[in-house]
Design a protein around this motif. Structure first.
Motif, mmCIF file in Angstrom:
data_model
loop_
_atom_site.group_PDB
_atom_site.id
_atom_site.type_symbol
_atom_site.label_atom_id
_atom_site.label_comp_id
_atom_site.label_asym_id
_atom_site.label_seq_id
_atom_site.Cartn_x
_atom_site.Cartn_y
_atom_site.Cartn_z
ATOM 1 N N ASN A 140 32.041 39.576 63.418
ATOM 2 C CA ASN A 140 31.465 38.499 62.325
ATOM 3 C C ASN A 140 31.572 39.214 60.771
ATOM 4 O O ASN A 140 31.459 40.177 60.361
ATOM 5 C CB ASN A 140 30.393 38.201 62.584
ATOM 6 N N LYS A 141 32.300 37.736 60.015
ATOM 7 C CA LYS A 141 32.262 38.266 59.008
ATOM 8 C C LYS A 141 30.987 38.513 57.884
ATOM 9 O O LYS A 141 31.306 39.573 57.292
ATOM 10 C CB LYS A 141 32.044 36.773 58.184
ATOM 11 N N ASN A 142 29.522 38.201 58.740
ATOM 12 C CA ASN A 142 28.659 38.781 57.437
ATOM 13 C C ASN A 142 27.486 39.519 58.658
ATOM 14 O O ASN A 142 26.565 39.690 58.581
ATOM 15 C CB ASN A 142 27.555 37.405 57.016
ATOM 16 N N TYR A 143 28.488 40.358 58.938
ATOM 17 C CA TYR A 143 28.352 40.833 59.753
ATOM 18 C C TYR A 143 26.850 42.295 58.909
ATOM 19 O O TYR A 143 25.298 42.657 59.600
ATOM 20 C CB TYR A 143 29.206 42.195 60.421
ATOM 21 N N GLU A 144 27.272 42.613 58.184
ATOM 22 C CA GLU A 144 26.608 43.847 57.159
ATOM 23 C C GLU A 144 24.852 43.583 57.080
ATOM 24 O O GLU A 144 24.219 43.840 56.449
ATOM 25 C CB GLU A 144 27.317 44.152 55.763
ATOM 26 N N LEU A 145 24.863 42.044 57.041
ATOM 27 C CA LEU A 145 24.195 41.666 56.146
ATOM 28 C C LEU A 145 23.062 41.264 57.285
ATOM 29 O O LEU A 145 22.173 39.932 56.802
ATOM 30 C CB LEU A 145 24.215 39.825 55.262
ATOM 31 N N GLN A 146 23.077 41.500 58.404
ATOM 32 C CA GLN A 146 22.215 40.679 59.375
ATOM 33 C C GLN A 146 21.094 41.878 59.070
ATOM 34 O O GLN A 146 21.380 42.571 58.350
ATOM 35 C CB GLN A 146 22.755 41.397 61.031
#
Length: 180
Positions: A113-119
């Motif tokens: 998923n695109k914003n995986y690291e920003l979860q």
């Protein structure tokens, strides 16, 4: 990689995991040095099975710094899960943090998923790994790019309040020969 090199690497991975668990004041999870077949694209993953936490890491990952950082990162996921399971979670972490972690665990997006690291849980785990690693080596070990860099630095500053640098260094000295 020779068997001897792999054995040394596994021992060092165990040291990083023990370091993280000491800093976080959590029990050491079971450590597996391979990735489950259904998670082939991951460097590390954490599961809870039959009441115990298990960390799976790709011990043959080519970049050691990233692998060792992943050891710290995955331990933070164990911490997050353990705290969220507690009735007194709000006494350990702020209510908004716990609520965001619980929500995130229920709606978790995988690495594709695109914003995986920003979860919330991922940002926190990345920040913990980077904060401990950077503190130990007194430098930015793994440079990060935007859009992750700015929120990561903010979260690392917050972590410093809970885990002062001298605490991290004191615990790290128990596991690693360090020039401090």
């Amino acid at each position: 990689m020779t068997d001897i090199d792999l054995k040394k690497r596994k021992l060092k991975m165990k040291l990083y995991i023990n370091l993280a668990c000491d800093i976080l004041d959590i029990p050491t999870p079971y450590i597996h040095y391979h990735i489950p077949k259904d998670e082939p694209n991951n460097l590390g993953v954490t599961y809870k099975k039959r009441g115990y936490y298990h960390i799976y890491l790709n011990a043959e990952y080519p970049v050691e710094a990233i692998l060792y950082n992943a050891c710290l990162h995955e331990c933070r996921h164990v911490y997050q899960s353990m705290v969220c399971e507690r009735k007194d979670a709000y006494l350990i972490e702020p209510k908004e943090v716990i609520d965001s972690w619980v929500e995130n665990f229920m709606t978790y997006k995988d690495v594709f998923n695109k914003n995986y690291e920003l979860q919330p849980v991922e940002l926190d785990a990345y920040a913990f790994g980077d904060y401990v690693f950077n503190t130990m080596y007194n430098q930015e070990v793994i440079p990060r790019k935007e859009p992750l860099r700015t929120p990561l630095i903010k979260k690392m500053k917050e972590l410093e309040m809970d885990y002062p640098k001298d605490l991290v260094i004191d615990i790290a000295k128990d596991y690693f020969k360090m020039d401090v």
